[in-house]
Design an enzyme around this catalytic site. Structure first.
Site: not given
Ligand code: GLY
Length: 405
Positions: A125, A183
């Site tokens: 991330d 994602d």
């Protein structure tokens, strides 16, 4: 909503705009509405007040996560949480919109607590965490230290790439698994930036390879996306296609569709390869013609949630979609572009309505209400979330940008 009604709605919106002649000065196909621009400008000031309120409740070194409206509980995280960069990013974007230097001060404090994450190799991330924060700071006022932090972050992200799979690993798991979530498309922008800044093409190649593998294995024939694909880390063979945050393995988790839309739009921006543009347009088609997309543009948390129309909406997915569509419309032909632009406009209007926009001084300082974080986990359900605010502010800025073309 049935596809033909969606089409009628978007055409009607376009015609309403033309009839009212209420356009701000603009060139090109897309003409923002004066009233909405005015509302957005007022709202930026209100958002700045909200975020200053939130800042008062934060203890040093902590990052906002969510707020429980029912109990008044403000939840925070450490810098390792995947959302840690959105707070500074939102403060910086609001600073850009309002020139309120208190926002800049708060953002700088948050960046100081975040910078150690540049060496974090246990998360995929880093794009969210570091590019939404330091990348935004760097665009506002470039500094050599920001550049170094971002290069180190890209290097940390690149350590998670497995050439046999052709992907960056999303979640650490047992050694026989290699989990990749949709994602992850959002973390590739950092890698493109790193190649531009360093001249090292390996970051670019990793991003392109990851996107190609994702296009091949994450997408169904209707261009909806699985959430998770599990690969054999030695051979790259697909072991499972499933969900973690969606309703079911075969359902279309709304935020996953939004991440893919945004991610493949960025892929086209960065590579100019038409296959990514077509992918983004196919994803947009899936979303915008979906019979379960409400007329106000805010999706249910999953397009196949069992209790539609009583299912909860996800404002974060709506905000991400609006922002992505406002970029995708620039790369598309006039007909599709107008549909994208008008849908984004509808979403922004909906999010600016009292149904979604927090009343001043409420909501723990968050801007938007009604997002869904992780339904199967029963966490962050119908609450404010930092990324809903971040992409909402970004979408409003992108909408405003059409006045300065
Ligand atoms: N895993 C990131 C998200 O909840 O969208």
């Amino acid at each position: 909503m049935k596809p033909r009604y969606l089409l009628i709605l978007t055409v009607a919106l376009a015609l309403t705009g033309i009839k009212q002649s209420c356009f701000a000065q603009a060139t090109g196909n897309f003409k923002p509405q004066k009233e909405l621009l005015h509302l957005i400008n007022l709202n930026f000031n209100a958002d700045a007040r909200q975020y200053k309120l939130m800042a008062q409740a934060l203890t040093p070194g902590r990052f906002p996560k969510t707020y429980e409206p029912a109990t008044g509980k403000f939840e925070t995280s450490n810098s390792g949480w995947w959302c840690s960069g959105f707070y500074a990013g939102t403060l910086l974007n609001l600073y850009k919109a309002t020139y309120d230097t208190q926002l800049l001060k708060k953002a700088n404090l948050s960046l100081d607590s975040l910078d150690k994450e540049q060496y974090n190799t246990h998360t995929h991330d880093l794009g969210f965490m570091m590019y939404c924060s330091f990348g935004t700071a760097s665009r506002i006022a470039p500094k050599p230290e920001y550049k170094q932090i971002l290069i180190n972050s890209a290097k940390s992200l690149a350590t998670r790439f497995n050439p046999a799979v052709g992907c960056i690993k999303s979640w650490d798991s047992k050694p026989t698994d290699f989990l990749v979530i949709i994602d992850n498309m959002m973390n590739l922008e950092l890698l493109f930036w790193a190649t531009r800044e360093t001249g090292d093409s390996s970051f670019y190649k990793i991003a392109v390879t990851h996107a190609n593998t994702t296009m091949k294995n994450h997408y169904r024939a209707d261009y909806s996306s699985y959430h998770v694909v599990n690969y054999n880390p030695q051979t790259g063979a697909v072991l499972q296609k499933k969900t973690a945050q969606g309703y079911a393995d075969e359902s279309a988790w709304a935020r996953g569709q939004a991440w893919g839309l945004y991610g493949f739009t960025v892929m086209y921006r960065e590579t100019k390869n038409k296959k990514y543009l077509e992918q983004a347009q196919h994803i947009a088609h899936f979303i915008l013609t979906n019979p379960n997309l409400p007329a106000d543009g805010i999706p249910y948390w999953d397009f196949n949630a069992p209790n539609i129309p009583a299912a909860l909406r996800d404002a974060s997915a709506g905000a991400i979609m609006a922002s992505a569509l406002l970029e995708l419309c620039r790369y598309s032909d006039k007909k599709d572009g107008l549909i994208y632009f008008n849908t984004a406009q509808t979403i922004i209007k909906t999010l600016l309505s009292p149904a979604y926009l927090a009343a001043p001084g409420s909501n723990g300082g968050f801007i938007l209400k009604h997002s869904v974080g992780h339904m199967p986990n029963k966490t962050e359900i119908d609450v404010p979330l930092t990324y809903a605010d971040y992409y909402f502010v970004e979408a409003m800025e992108r909408y405003k940008d059409f006045t300065t073309q």
